[in-house]
Design an enzyme around this catalytic site. Structure first.
Site, short mmCIF file in Angstrom:
data_model
loop_
_atom_site.label_atom_id
_atom_site.label_comp_id
_atom_site.label_asym_id
_atom_site.label_seq_id
_atom_site.Cartn_x
_atom_site.Cartn_y
_atom_site.Cartn_z
N THR A 70 0.56 4.76 5.17
CA THR A 70 -0.03 3.64 5.92
C THR A 70 1.06 2.63 6.28
OG1 THR A 70 -2.09 3.97 4.74
CG2 THR A 70 -1.82 1.88 5.86
N GLY A 71 1.98 2.41 5.33
CA GLY A 71 3.08 1.47 5.59
C GLY A 71 3.85 1.85 6.85
N GLY A 119 0.83 -1.21 0.00
CA GLY A 119 0.00 0.00 0.00
C GLY A 119 0.85 1.24 0.00
N SER A 120 0.33 2.30 0.60
CA SER A 120 1.00 3.60 0.53
C SER A 120 2.09 3.73 1.59
CB SER A 120 -0.04 4.70 0.72
OG SER A 120 -0.61 4.59 2.00
N LYS A 143 2.67 3.46 9.47
CA LYS A 143 1.87 3.11 10.66
C LYS A 143 1.94 1.60 10.92
CE LYS A 143 -1.62 6.61 9.73
NZ LYS A 143 -2.92 6.76 9.09
N GLU A 194 4.43 9.43 -6.00
CA GLU A 194 3.73 8.40 -6.76
C GLU A 194 2.46 9.00 -7.37
OE1 GLU A 194 3.21 3.69 -6.32
OE2 GLU A 194 2.34 4.82 -4.67
N GLU A 237 5.60 -3.53 1.10
CA GLU A 237 5.91 -2.99 -0.24
C GLU A 237 5.03 -1.77 -0.45
OE1 GLU A 237 7.06 -5.57 -3.57
OE2 GLU A 237 5.52 -4.49 -4.68
#
Ligand code: TXE
Length: 479
Positions: free
Chosen positions: A217-218, A213-214, A220, A367, A235
């Site tokens: 969020t990664g 994911g982003s 966290k 991105e 990833e």
């Protein structure tokens, strides 16, 4: 029974309507599910590998039987028709492929011999599956990314709980039917729906976690996993560069760059997101790229026709527009395409090429995740490499040169885990064959591809036998 207000609406990317609802499990129910999976994993992990493989192959057969229903659901999830109907077959190939390669690569990882430090000690390694793996997956490739890590983990002997994205969860219902067809698998594999809160709660329940994911969020997720000291494999996308040299076949280069930029509306982690072209061929390359881009059609109104579907995630259209606006405000030129357009409730964007871009622009640094190809000229090979490596990301990259050797020379100096030579966006080719690490913000936690893609789901143990008398403290004297 969940209350109606616990349900989360799901938007249809083609109509813009909320036409589906998911009900996240309560924390108590999530805990129970994880306890059930843990209990079942004991027998699953103890089964001989050949038996787990036989079960997985039955799952592959079940997916094949339900492929149409899964494809139909994913087509609504993503707005993409053709690719969505190919995905179940890609997952089937993934299962069969891992089942084929697993025995040999597990065998190779089992070491035994004599200690080089204590010659009287022999050793033997043991691979113990991580009991319960959590998978948190994104919306851009719902079924594929929900199962990419789960398949090798199940073969390794783990139980797996998957929480797909709340943006694209429709595929779960038909996939659950395929799991239910194989009771031994149903005991150790569960899909749960929910948003970030369910994801966060899941981390508290599992022994290892895979996340796609982003970056935000990664981070966290990584912190939550670090707090529990559980392995985290993350990833987080990319900003993949493609370098086109003066010697490149420009038709080949434009074909590869365009496909890897706009395929799946650019919503692939290893999409080409920025292109560096030698100044001597820049204009000719851009001309070819624009010609090819202009031949592509939106897949609207008929989802079965055209090349570029809607944005799956409605907010993505706004992000892509903002990147283009920012670039144009700073002097970029629009060679073709442009803003997103709303058609029938969905948000679409034509293949878009930007020139005169710089690294001060978001479209070259963040991105974008849309069908956008920004092209920048370079003068020397050193400059091209420096520009390509000037990124917070480092997932994949591409080099299109006069020949493979020239491309390899440049590719070896790029800070990215998977570098395509003479093509772009072909990372999936090495899925079970070669390992790759993410550089920078693109990820952490070891390769999800190649042998480590499976072996990371084992805790490695060593059993050591001393064949001589143990060292005697009395004889050792003072340490
Ligand atoms: O991702 P998120 P989103 C990029 C892309 C996009 C951006 C946001 O640029 O614009 O990410 O996408 C779960 N604890 N990529 O919002 O938020 C969430 O429910 C635990 C790149 O979809 O990262 C979902 O299942 N889990 C990428 C998953 O995390 C949490 C693919 C991913 O959601 C959570 C997709 C939390 N606190 C988007 N919050 C790629 N390149 O492959 C959310 N989740």
């Amino acid at each position: 029974m969940a209350a109606a207000e616990d349900r989360l609406p799901v938007r249809n990317p083609r109509t813009g309507d909320n036409d589906y609802w998911i009900t996240p499990p309560s924390p108590k129910r999530l805990h129970e599910i994880c306890q059930e999976l843990r209990a079942a994993q004991v027998a699953w992990g103890a089964r001989p590998l050949a038996e787990r493989i036989a079960v997985m192959l039955r799952w592959a057969d079940a997916i094949e039987r339900h492929a149409q229903a899964i494809g139909d659901a994913e087509a609504i999830d993503t707005g993409r028709w053709k690719l969505s109907h190919q995905v179940p077959h890609m997952v089937v190939d993934g299962i069969r492929g891992w089942c084929k390669s697993a025995p040999a690569l597990i065998d190779r990882a089992l070491l035994s011999g004599t200690s080089t430090i204590y010659p009287n000690v022999s050793f033997q390694s043991q691979l113990k599956p991580i009991p319960l793996l959590g998978v948190i997956s994104p919306w851009n490739h719902p079924f594929l990314l929900a199962t990419l890590d789960a398949i090798p983990a199940l073969i390794a002997g783990c139980a797996v709980v998957v929480k797909p994205s709340e943006i694209a969860p429709r595929f779960v219902e038909p996939v659950q039917r395929t799991v239910d067809d194989v009771p031994e698998l149903a005991a150790v594999l569960r899909f749960i729906t929910g948003d970030g809160r369910t994801g966060q709660a899941l981390i508290e329940e599992v022994d290892a976690l895979c996340f796609t994911g982003s970056v935000g969020t990664g981070r966290k997720v990584a912190v939550a996993c670090a707090n529990r000291f559980i392995p985290a494999f993350l990833e987080m996308g990319g900003k993949d560069a493609a370098v086109v040299t003066a010697t490149a076949d420009l038709d080949r280069a434009a074909t590869a760059v365009l496909r890897s930029s706009v395929f799946a509306t650019g919503q692939i982690c290893f999409s080409t997101e920025r292109v560096y072209v030698h100044e001597s061929v820049h204009d000719a390359f851009v001309q070819k790229l624009v010609e090819k881009s202009n031949q592509l059609e939106l897949s609207y109104p008929d989802p079965r026709r055209g090349h570029i579907g809607p944005f799956t995630f409605v907010r993505q259209a706004a992000i892509v527009d903002a990147h283009i606006d920012d670039a144009l405000a700073q002097g970029a030129r629009l060679a073709c395409g442009g803003k997103s357009e709303q058609l029938g409730g969905g948000h679409y964007m034509r293949a878009t090429v930007l020139t005169e871009v710089t690294h001060a622009m978001k479209v070259m640094t963040e991105e974008t995740f849309g069908p956008v190809t920004p092209v920048m000229r370079y003068r020397t090979e050193e400059e091209a490499i420096a520009l390509a490596n000037d990124s917070d990301y480092g997932l994949s990259a591409a080099v299109i040169a006069g020949d493979v050797e020239e491309a390899r020379r440049i590719g070896e100096r790029l800070d990215a885990g998977a570098v395509a030579l003479q093509d772009a966006g072909i990372t999936i080719a090495i899925l079970r064959d070669a390992e790759k690490n993410s550089f920078n913000l693109s990820g952490m936690g070891g390769s999800r591809m190649g042998p480590n893609g499976l072996l990371r789901f084992y805790r490695k143990k060593a059993l050591m036998a001393n064949h001589a008398a143990p060292a005697d403290m009395l004889a050792l004297g003072e340490a």
